[in-house]
Design an enzyme around this catalytic site. Structure first.
Site, mmCIF file in Angstrom:
data_model
loop_
_atom_site.group_PDB
_atom_site.id
_atom_site.type_symbol
_atom_site.label_atom_id
_atom_site.label_comp_id
_atom_site.label_asym_id
_atom_site.label_seq_id
_atom_site.Cartn_x
_atom_site.Cartn_y
_atom_site.Cartn_z
ATOM 1 N N HIS A 79 -15.471 36.996 -15.574
ATOM 2 C CA HIS A 79 -16.236 38.188 -15.215
ATOM 3 C C HIS A 79 -17.509 37.820 -14.457
ATOM 4 O O HIS A 79 -17.814 38.385 -13.412
ATOM 5 C CB HIS A 79 -16.575 38.977 -16.485
ATOM 6 C CG HIS A 79 -17.442 40.174 -16.226
ATOM 7 N ND1 HIS A 79 -18.811 40.125 -16.314
ATOM 8 C CD2 HIS A 79 -17.126 41.426 -15.848
ATOM 9 C CE1 HIS A 79 -19.295 41.313 -16.013
ATOM 10 N NE2 HIS A 79 -18.301 42.123 -15.726
ATOM 11 N N GLY A 109 -3.750 10.455 -6.271
ATOM 12 C CA GLY A 109 -3.082 10.269 -7.553
ATOM 13 C C GLY A 109 -2.126 9.079 -7.599
ATOM 14 O O GLY A 109 -1.749 8.626 -8.672
ATOM 15 N N ARG A 144 0.843 -1.210 0.000
ATOM 16 C CA ARG A 144 0.000 0.000 0.000
ATOM 17 C C ARG A 144 0.871 1.250 0.000
ATOM 18 O O ARG A 144 1.720 1.414 0.864
ATOM 19 C CB ARG A 144 -0.879 0.012 1.259
ATOM 20 C CG ARG A 144 -1.491 -1.332 1.601
ATOM 21 C CD ARG A 144 -2.137 -1.337 2.993
ATOM 22 N NE ARG A 144 -3.300 -0.485 3.073
ATOM 23 C CZ ARG A 144 -3.957 -0.217 4.202
ATOM 24 N NH1 ARG A 144 -3.524 -0.734 5.356
ATOM 25 N NH2 ARG A 144 -4.996 0.564 4.197
ATOM 26 N N CYS A 201 -14.227 48.739 4.890
ATOM 27 C CA CYS A 201 -15.595 48.513 4.433
ATOM 28 C C CYS A 201 -15.643 48.040 2.992
ATOM 29 O O CYS A 201 -16.700 47.843 2.436
ATOM 30 C CB CYS A 201 -16.435 49.768 4.612
ATOM 31 S SG CYS A 201 -15.849 51.159 3.620
ATOM 32 N N SER A 218 -12.040 54.550 7.544
ATOM 33 C CA SER A 218 -12.528 53.272 7.037
ATOM 34 C C SER A 218 -11.904 53.058 5.668
ATOM 35 O O SER A 218 -12.035 53.899 4.779
ATOM 36 C CB SER A 218 -14.063 53.302 6.933
ATOM 37 O OG SER A 218 -14.523 52.097 6.375
HETATM 38 P P1 ADP Z 1 -6.371 3.659 -0.344
HETATM 39 O O1 ADP Z 1 -5.226 4.524 -0.024
HETATM 40 O O2 ADP Z 1 -6.827 3.820 -1.750
HETATM 41 O O3 ADP Z 1 -7.470 3.762 0.658
HETATM 42 P P2 ADP Z 1 -5.567 1.183 0.907
HETATM 43 O O4 ADP Z 1 -4.134 0.915 1.009
HETATM 44 O O5 ADP Z 1 -6.261 1.639 2.137
HETATM 45 O O6 ADP Z 1 -5.820 2.155 -0.319
HETATM 46 O O7 ADP Z 1 -6.247 -0.136 0.393
HETATM 47 C C1 ADP Z 1 -7.549 -0.166 -0.098
HETATM 48 C C2 ADP Z 1 -8.293 -1.332 0.482
HETATM 49 O O8 ADP Z 1 -7.578 -2.542 0.258
HETATM 50 C C3 ADP Z 1 -8.458 -1.295 1.984
HETATM 51 O O9 ADP Z 1 -9.522 -0.537 2.378
HETATM 52 C C4 ADP Z 1 -8.714 -2.747 2.278
HETATM 53 O O10 ADP Z 1 -10.059 -3.061 2.029
HETATM 54 C C5 ADP Z 1 -7.842 -3.430 1.288
HETATM 55 N N1 ADP Z 1 -6.604 -3.865 1.961
HETATM 56 C C6 ADP Z 1 -5.425 -3.225 2.030
HETATM 57 N N2 ADP Z 1 -4.554 -3.933 2.755
HETATM 58 C C7 ADP Z 1 -5.195 -5.051 3.147
HETATM 59 C C8 ADP Z 1 -4.845 -6.162 3.936
HETATM 60 N N3 ADP Z 1 -3.637 -6.288 4.473
HETATM 61 N N4 ADP Z 1 -5.765 -7.111 4.144
HETATM 62 C C9 ADP Z 1 -6.993 -6.978 3.610
HETATM 63 N N5 ADP Z 1 -7.392 -5.955 2.872
HETATM 64 C C10 ADP Z 1 -6.509 -4.991 2.640
HETATM 65 MG MG MG Z 2 -7.674 3.039 2.322
#
Ligand code: ADP
Ligand code: MG
Ligand code: MG
Length: 890
Positions: A456, A105, A96, A840, A772
C-alpha cells in the site's frame, strides 16, 4: 566431422558477433575481437547447442563432442606453440561459461587448468619464478575444488588465512615460496579428503570435467532464480569457452584490469577503470588489495595506457556503445579478455547516447532507444547530494524515487497537523493503510519497515509522487514509543531524518538534496524523442506552479486541471462551506459570487503560463460532503460543548452542519452524487466555474495571450447528461464573450471513465469535442473495485498469488479497461472524425500504458508534471514500435 549442424566447437577465429545464440555473449565477443585484430588469447567455444543436447539427454556427452574438442585443442596447440600437459612447454587454459545473456548465476571461471606437479615444475623453469608456478597451482586447486567438485570455499580460505597469519602478512600476494608450497600441499589434502580421490593430474580429465560442470551450472539454483527474475528462457543453455591463459600474476610488469570506455556513472568521455599489478582473475574487483585507477596508470605506464585507450576506442566504435572491458597484461603485453555493453546509471545512459549520436556513431533514433524510461526517472527527482559524506542508518526497498528530509513522525494525524504548522515531516510506519493517506499527503516522504514494491505504501506514495522506502527491515520501528532504532542510533519523534527513495537509504539528520535541472544532454535527447513521437505529452496541473514545471519539462498542454483542490484551500473553504450550507438560492448565489473572482484568478494564473497551449479544466467532481467538516469531529466537539455548557450559537451551528451532512451522506460516495450529476442538480456551481474560466480567458486574450480553454465534464454515462449540462453552460460561455466583446476558442468535452460512457461513446461524441480517459475511475468501475479498498485489503495478495499479473492502477489492464478504451476510440471517431483523444489518469505516466495509448491512436497522454520527461521518451519509443521499458543493456 559431420554436417555443419553437428559442429559443436568453434575456434575463436571462426565466430563473430552475430553468433551469440550459438556461442553465447562472451564467445561471440572474443571471436569478434579476434576478427577485428585485437590481442585476444586464442581459444575455442563449445556451443550452447552442445549444452542443450547434454542437458536434454540427462547428462550424456553429445556424440562426437570430445573428438571435436581434441581437434580444437590440437589447433590451439599449433597456434600457441605450446602443448597441453607438456612440462617442457605447457599450455594452460581457462574454462569460462557464457550464455546468450550475461548471467551472474552460472559457473565462475576456472583458471590455470592443465596444471599438475610436473607442469608446475615446468612453469617454474620457464618463467624463472617458482613462486609464480605455486601461485598458479594453488589457484587452480582452489577454483577446481570449489567450482567443479563443490567443495566449500571456506575450507580453502581458512588455510590461506592461517598461512597469512603465520607469515605475518595481510595478503596471499605477499606469501613467500615455502609458505605457498605448503598451501598447495594443504589444498591437495583438502581435495582428497572432500572427494575421496586425488586431484586429477591428467589435463584432459580436468578439461572434460570442467566443460561438463559449465553445462550443468545452467540448471543450478542461482542460475534458475536469475533467469526467472530477468525473464530469460530456460531452454537456451550456455556455451563454454576454453582459452589459452595469459598471466597477470607474472611479477610487477603484469596485472589485470577492468575498463569502461566512458564513465558509467556520469557518462563523461574518459576511460574509467582499475588496474592491479601482479594479479589474476577477479583479484582486481575483489577489493582486498588497493587498485590503481586508470587515470593514475596513464602517468605510471603511458605506453600501456595508450594501447588500452586505442583498444577501447576501437571497441567502442565497433560496437557503437559504451563497453565494459576486461584485460590482462603479461610482462608488458596487453590482452583483451572480454567486452560487453556496460551497465550504467540513468545519467550516463543519457549522456552516452547523446554523445555517441553527436560523434556520428549511432543515429538519433538509436540514441533515443538506448535509454530506458525508468533510467530517466533517476534523473528527475531530487537526490541526496553526491558529495555528502554520510552513512545511512538503514536501507530498504526503493519504492518511489526522490529524496526528502523532515522530522520523523509515527502516525498520520501528527504528520498532518505538523505539516499544517509548516513543518516538513517524514511519516514512519510499520506499514500503511488508507487510514494513513492523509498523513502521506502531508508528509514529504514515507518509510515503512515492512512491505514490498507493491505494498500500500509503495502504491500510494508513487501515486502521490512522494519519495518512499518500504521493507526497511533494519529499522526497528516502535510506534507506541514513537521512535525508531537503526544502525545503533535512536530517532525520536521530531528528530530529522533524510530518505532517498531512489536507492532506499535512510539517513540521520537533514542532508542537502539537489533538485535536478534537466541536463543539456537530457534536453537534447528529449528533443530528438519528440521528433519521433506521434503521441503528445501533456501534464496534469492544478496550480500555476505545477503548470510552470510542466511547461519547463516540455509538456504540450494541460490535460487535467482539477478544480476541487482550489475549493479546498484555506482562504476559500469557508466560502465553499457556506455555499453548500446555504438554505436559499439567493444565499447560495451570494457565496458563489464571492468564489467567482477567486476562481477567475486561479484559471488566469494557469492560462497565462500555458500561453499558446491547451488547458483542459475539469469542472467540480467530488460529492459536496467532502468539503464539509468531518462528521466524527463535529460530534466530538458538540459533546464537549454540551458537557461544558459551551457557546449555544456554536452548538446550533454544529447541529445545522450535522443535519446537512446527514442529508448529503452516501453509502457509496464513489458511485454517488458527483461529477456530471452535481452539475445537473446544482447547475449554479458549474455555471460559476464556466464564467470564471471564460472571464479569465477573455481578459487574457484581450492582453494578447493565446488562451485555449477546454471545458471537461466528468463522470458522464449518457449523452443526455452531457447535453443537459451543455445547455446550461454554453449560454454562460457565450454571454461572457458577449459581455467582454472578445471571442476565445473554447471546447466542450467529457471524461470517459465509466464503462457505459465507453460503450456509448459513439453517441456521447455527438455532444463532446474531446474525450479524456479517466483511467483511474474507469479501472475502478470496470473491475468493480474501489482502489482504496483494493490496495488496503487484497491487491497485494492478488499480485503475490499471481491472480493479477500487474496492478491495474499502475498499468492499464489491456483486456478489460483497454478494450473499453478501444471501443470508445473507434466509435467516438466514427461519429466525429476530428474527436480529440487523450488520457489523464495516472496511467498516462506509465511507459507500458503509454505504449498502449500509442497503439490505440490517442492524441496525447497527460501525466504529472515531473513525469513528463519519462513520458516523452516512452512516447518516442512507442512510435518506434519498441516495447517501452525493454532492457537494452543486457
Ligand atoms: P565473468 O563472466 O565472471 O566475467 P570471465 O570468464 O570473464 O568471468 O573470467 C573472469 C576473469 O578471469 C577475467 O576477467 C580474467 O581476468 C580472468 N581470465 C579468464 N580467462 C582468462 C585467460 N585465458 N587468461 C587470463 N585470465 C583469464
Ligand atoms: Mg568477465
Ligand atoms: Mg564471475
Amino acid at each position: 566431422m559431420g554436417s555443419t549442424a553437428d559442429k559443436l566447437v568453434f575456434s575463436f577465429d571462426e565466430g563473430g558477433r552475430d553468433m551469440a545464440d550459438l556461442l553465447g555473449g562472451k564467445g561471440a565477443g572474443v571471436a569478434e575481437m579476434t576478427r577485428i585484430g585485437l590481442p585476444v588469447p586464442p581459444g575455442f567455444t563449445i556451443t550452447t547447442e552442445a549444452c542443450r543436447r547434454f542437458l536434454a539427454s540427462g547428462g550424456r556427452v553429445p556424440t562426437g563432442l570430445w573428438d571435436q574438442v581434441e581437434a580444437a585443442l590440437l589447433k590451439l596447440e599449433r597456434a600457441t606453440g605450446k602443448r597441453f600437459g607438456d612440462p617442457a612447454n605447457p599450455l594452460l587454459v581457462s574454462v569460462r561459461s557464457g550464455a546468450r545473456f550475461s548471467m551472474p548465476g552460472m559457473m565462475d571461471t576456472l583458471l590455470n587448468l592443465g596444471i599438475n606437479d610436473e607442469v608446475a615444475e615446468g612453469m617454474a623453469r620457464l618463467s624463472g619464478s617458482r613462486r609464480f608456478a605455486l601461485d598458479l597451482h594453488r589457484r587452480f586447486i582452489q577454483l577446481y575444488g570449489k567450482i567443479v567438485c563443490g567443495i566449500d570455499g571456506d575450507t580453502f580460505e581458512a588455510v590461506l588465512t592461517a598461512a597469512r597469519r603465520a607469515a605475518g602478512v595481510s595478503h596471499e600476494h605477499d606469501l613467500d615460496e615455502s609458505a605457498l608450497a605448503e598451501v598447495v600441499e594443504s589444498f591437495k589434502r583438502i581435495y582428497r579428503s572432500a572427494t575421496g580421490q586425488p586431484l586429477p593430474a591428467d589435463p584432459r580429465a580436468q578439461l572434460r570435467s570442467a566443460i561438463l560442470a559449465v553445462f550443468s551450472s545452467w540448471n543450478n539454483d542461482r542460475a534458475r532464480t536469475y533467469r526467472r527474475l530477468e525473464r530469460i528462457p530456460d531452454h537456451l543453455g550456455t556455451a563454454c569457452n576454453v582459452q589459452m591463459m595469459v598471466f597477470g600474476n607474472l611479477g610487477e610488469g603484469s596485472g589485470t584490469g577492468v575498463l569502461f570506455t566512458r564513465n558509467p556513472i556520469d557518462g563523461s568521455p574518459e576511460l574509467f577503470g582499475d588496474y592491479l599489478a601482479g594479479s589474476q582473475g577477479e583479484d582486481v574487483v575483489a577489493g582486498s588489495r588497493a587498485t590503481l585507477p586508470l587515470s593514475a596508470l596513464r602517468a605510471e605506464a603511458p605506453a600501456l595506457y595508450e594501447q588500452l585507450a586505442a583498444s577501447a576506442r576501437l571497441l567502442e566504435r565497433h560496437y557503437a556503445d559504451l563497453q565494459d572491458i576486461e584485460f590482462t597484461v603479461e610482462r608488458g603485453s596487453l590482452y583483451i579478455l572480454q567486452t560487453r555493453s556496460a551497465k550504467r546509471t540513468g545519467e550516463a545512459a543519457v549522456r552516452v547516447a547523446v554523445d555517441l549520436a553527436e560523434e556520428g556513431l549511432i543515429a538519433r533514433p538509436v540514441a533515443v532507444s538506448r535509454v530506458e524510461p525508468r533510467q530517466i526517472e533517476q534523473l528527475i527527482h531530487p537526490r541526496v547530494a553526491a558529495d555528502v559524506d554520510a552513512e545511512p542508518i538503514g536501507k530498504g526497498v526503493p519504492a518511489s524515487p526522490g529524496a526528502a528530509s523532515g522530522q520523523a513522525v509515527f502516525d498520520a494525524d501528527t504528520a498532518e497537523s505538523w505539516a499544517r504548522e509548516g513543518r516538513a515531516v517524514i511519516l514512519v510506519r510499520i506499514e500503511t493503510s488508507p487510514d494513513d493517506v492523509h498523513g502521506m499527503i502531508a508528509a514529504r516522504g514515507v518509510v515503512t519497515a515492512t512491505g514490498g514494491t507493491a505494498s500500500h505504501a509503495a502504491l500510494v506514495a508513487r501515486g502521490l509522487g512522494r519519495p518512499c522506502i518500504v521493507g526497511a527491515t533494519e529499522l526497528e520501528v516502535n510506534l507506541s514509543a514513537r521512535r525508531l532504532t537503526a544502525g545503533g542510533v535512536t530517532v525520536e519523534e521530531g528528530d530529522e531524518i533524510t530518505i532517498d527513495g531512489t536507492n532506499g537509504a535512510v539517513y540521520l539528520g537533514r542532508l542537502p538534496t539537489v533538485e535536478p535541472v534537466p541536463s543539456e544532454h537530457l534536453q537534447t535527447l528529449l528533443r530528438w524523442a519528440d521528433e519521433l513521437s506521434r503521441l503528445e505529452v501533456w501534464a496534469n496541473a492544478d496550480y500555476p506552479r505545477d503548470a510552470a514545471r510542466a511547461r519547463q519539462n516540455g509538456a504540450r498542454g494541460i490535460g487535467l486541471c482539477r478544480t476541487e483542490h482550489m475549493f479546498m484551500e484555506a482562504d476559500r473553504l469557508p466560502v465553499v462551506r457556506a455555499m453548500i450550507m446555504a438554505d436559499t438560492s439567493e444565499a447560495r448565489a451570494a457565496e458563489l459570487a464571492k468564489l467567482l473572482p477567486i476562481q477567475r484568478g486561479d484559471f488566469a494564473g494557469i492560462f497565462e503560463i500555458m500561453d499558446g497551449l491547451p488547458v483542459v479544466v475539469r469542472l467540480i467532481d467530488p460529492p459536496l460532503h467532502e468539503f464539509l467538516p468531518d462528521h466524527d469531529g463535529l460530534i466530538e466537539e458538540l459533546a464537549t460543548l454540551r458537557a461544558s455548557g459551551g457557546d449555544p450559537a456554536r452548538m446550533a451551528e454544529i447541529e445545522r452542519v450535522l443535519g446537512r451532512l446527514e442529508e448529503l451522506r452516501e453509502s457509496n460516495p464513489m458511485l454517488g452524487l458527483r461529477g456530471v450529476r452535481l452539475s445537473i442538480l446544482n447547475p449554479e456551481i458549474t455555471r460559476m466555474q464556466v464564467r470564471a474560466i471564460m472571464e479569465a480567458a477573455c481578459d487574457l486574450a484581450g492582453r494578447g495571450i493565446d488562451v485555449r480553454p477546454k471545458i471537461m465534464i466528468p463522470l458522464v454515462g449518457d449523452l443526455a447528461e452531457l447535453r443537459a449540462v451543455r445547455a446550461e453552460l454554453e449560454p454562460v460561455a457565450e454571454a461572457v464573450q458577449a459581455e467582454k466583446g472578445i471571442r476565445v476558442p473554447y471546447h466542450f468535452g467529457t471524461m470517459i471513465e465509466l464503462p457505459r460512457a465507453a460503450l456509448t461513446a459513439g453517441d456521447i461524441a455527438r455532444a463532446a469535442e474531446f474525450f479524456s480517459f479517466g483511467t483511474n475511475d474507469l479501472t475502478q468501475t470496470t473491475f468493480g473495485i474501489s482502489r482504496d479498498d483494493a490496495e488496503r485489503h487484497f491487491i497485494v495478495q492478488y499480485l503475490e498469488r499471481g491472480i493479477l499479473a500487474r496492478n491495474p492502477f499502475e498499468t492499464i489492464d489491456p483486456g478489460g479497461v483497454g478494450r473499453l478504451m478501444r471501443i470508445a476510440v473507434e466509435e467516438g471517431r466514427q461519429t466525429r472524425p476530428d474527436l480529440e483523444l487523450g488520457i489523464c489518469g495516472e496511467h498516462g505516466g506509465d511507459p507500458e500504458s503509454i505504449g498502449f495509448c500509442h497503439r490505440l491512436g490517442l492524441d496525447y497522454v497527460s501525466c504529472s508534471p515531473y513525469r513528463v520527461p519519462v513520458a516523452r521518451l516512452a512516447a518516442a519509443q512507442a512510435a518506434m514500435g519498441g516495447a517501452a521499458g525493454a532492457s537494452t543493456t543486457r
